[in-house]
Design an enzyme around this catalytic site. Structure first.
Site, PDB file in Angstrom:
ATOM      1  CE  LYS A   1      -3.961   1.857   2.633  1.00 34.20           C
ATOM      2  NZ  LYS A   1      -4.814   1.606   3.823  1.00 34.20           N
TER       3      LYS A   1
ATOM      4  CB  SER B   1      -8.008   3.232   2.722  1.00 31.52           C
ATOM      5  OG  SER B   1      -7.160   2.755   3.772  1.00 31.52           O
TER       6      SER B   1
ATOM      7  CB  SER C   1      -8.227  -0.025   5.694  1.00 32.86           C
ATOM      8  OG  SER C   1      -9.046   1.105   5.889  1.00 32.86           O
TER       9      SER C   1
END
Length: 470
Positions: free
Chosen positions: A80, A155, A179
């Site tokens: 990420k 996310s 997330s």
């Protein structure tokens, strides 16, 4: 307890190419049957072919000149974009950090690379990790591999998409209120949120240190256990289960579910009960309600300090400059309204409530000798992209974001470990459903051992080459 074996055995066979697991990759590299550079180049080519899914931020990094032997020898890992990888930008999906080139790896990235892993890309994320769709005006809108017209969740949505697509067998995301677990569930993966402190911190843009933690997403539980052992720097957890295991279920987790999610919830309970698990009603509805009331207080009580710490230690822009250039309307509105909205006394009171709720949860689980809670990770299947703000659920129009995190947010608020297990696709939507198992903070090893024991009887994983991508 005798748990049934997984119905499909194809995933235990030696796969090739994009379907290779981390364990199979490392074993093949160690045995000499897989040339790691060739394999990595093939995955990079695949990433180019699947660029339209907007999972990976170009350009892809150059392959390292040397690869270290270890448990993850030659294993590709996607990361990420709020986690530092030396030599690569850490933008957190926001314009003000476009040129924020990390000087060193985050400590957890060092643990991966020292074990032989190769970081093969950074992933699209919801800007500053403040959202559940991963729609990012800077880098794109990650498309769900099962249906490109639907979201991956957030996310860490781009990371989940990349692993589901087969661009890497392992992805590392971050989890505040779901997330990691939510995108894993919506994309048909395993996703693990550890207790805060299990993995080394630092080198991560974090808004709320109390709630945030990094976590892995994989296509097999064996890979997740392997990566956890590397990140936690401890021996891999193995399957173990008490013969009279008791799993808690709560009223709030079985209401207002998408029909496919409700169906899978019943099926998983039936499969586990048929093999000896005992389900116990543990009413934690009041804990969930009270926790929800302090969720944003903790977030906004820490966000300014968390952002400023990262910006200061990375010679970045000021917090004001960052906010002024935010590209996502929803994120800008949240930050402008949230920053400086919580005073010190309110924040401290929220932390005290959090500790009280953690203690109350332990009392309720202990009263019934419950080792873990089970509930649908997400109450719905992946919403359509145009339903990013509102969606329909059982004949009602509901807000998308709070619906997506309705179940997973408790773990983020109270710092609980949780594992989302893929349990197959729904009969109506043909989209993945995830089932989460969660336990008390610090009981990660016991939770992993429990899930490792019961997973063969409930998990249904589709390898990337078999996902019916349109």
């Amino acid at each position: 307890m005798s748990f049934i074996k997984a119905a499909e055995t194809q995933h235990r066979a030696q796969p090739e190419g994009r379907d290779l697991t981390a364990l199979a990759t490392a074993a093949a590299v160690a045995g000499g049957s897989l040339e790691p550079r060739r394999h990595l180049r093939e995955l990079q080519q695949l990433s180019g072919q699947l660029a339209g899914y907007d999972a990976v931020i170009p350009p892809l990094p150059a392959l390292p000149s040397t690869m270290l032997p270890g448990h993850l020898n030659g294993v590709p890992v996607m990361v990420k974009d709020n986690i530092d990888v030396a030599g690569a930008p850490t933008t957190a999906g926001t314009p003000a950090l476009a040129n924020n080139i990390a000087e060193r790896n985050a400590p957890l990235i060092d643990r991966l690379t020292r074990a032989g892993a190769v970081i093969t890309g950074k992933n699209v994320m919801h800007e500053l990790a403040l959202g559940a769709t991963s729609d990012n005006p800077v880098h794109g809108f990650p498309k769900n591999p099962w249906d490109p017209g639907r979201i991956c969740g957030g996310s860490s949505g781009g990371t989940a998409a990349a692993v589901a697509l087969g661009l890497a067998p392992v992805g590392i995301g971050t989890d505040t209120g779901g997330s990691v677990r939510m995108p894993a569930a919506l994309c048909g993966l395993f996703g693990f949120r550890p207790s805060p402190g299990r993995y080394p911190d630092g080198g991560i843009l974090s808004l709320t240190p109390t709630r945030d933690t990094a976590g892995p997403m994989t296509r097999t539980l064996q890979d997740l256990l392997l990566v956890d052992s590397v990140l936690a720097s401890r021996p891999a957890v193995s399957a173990h289960i008490d013969q009279s295991v008791r799993i808690g279920i709560s009223p709030c987790h079985r209401v207002d579910l998408h029909p496919d999610v409700a169906e899978k919830y019943r099926q998983v309970q039936a499969a586990l009960a048929a093999n000896g698990a005992r389900f116990v009603d543990v009413d934690i509805d009041s804990i969930v309600k009270d926790a929800a009331e302090i969720a944003t207080v903790i977030l906004w009580g820490e966000a300014a300090d968390g952002l400023e710490h990262y910006l200061r230690t990375h010679n970045g822009p000021t917090l004001q400059e960052l906010v002024q250039t935010i590209a996502s309307v929803d994120v800008r509105q949240l930050l402008v309204a949230g920053l400086s909205s919580v005073d010190r006394a309110e924040y401290q009171a929220a932390l005290q409530t959090r500790q009280r709720l953690r203690e109350e949860l332990q009392r309720r689980l202990d009263a019934f000798n419950v080792k873990a809670l089970m509930f649908p990770t997400v109450p719905v299947v992946a919403p359509l992209a145009e339903q990013s703000e509102w969606m329909e659920l059982n004949g009602k129009v509901v807000p998308t974001f709070p619906t997506l995190i309705r179940h997973s947010d408790l773990g983020g608020i109270l710092g609980l470990p949780g594992i989302s297990v893929p349990v197959g696709t729904g009969t109506l939507s043909h989209l993945p459903v995830g089932m989460e198992f969660s336990s008390l903070s610090g009981t990660d090893n016991d939770l992993l051992a429990l899930v490792a024991a019961i997973e063969p009887g409930i998990a249904q994983v589709t390898p990337p080459s078999k996902i019916p991508m349109s």
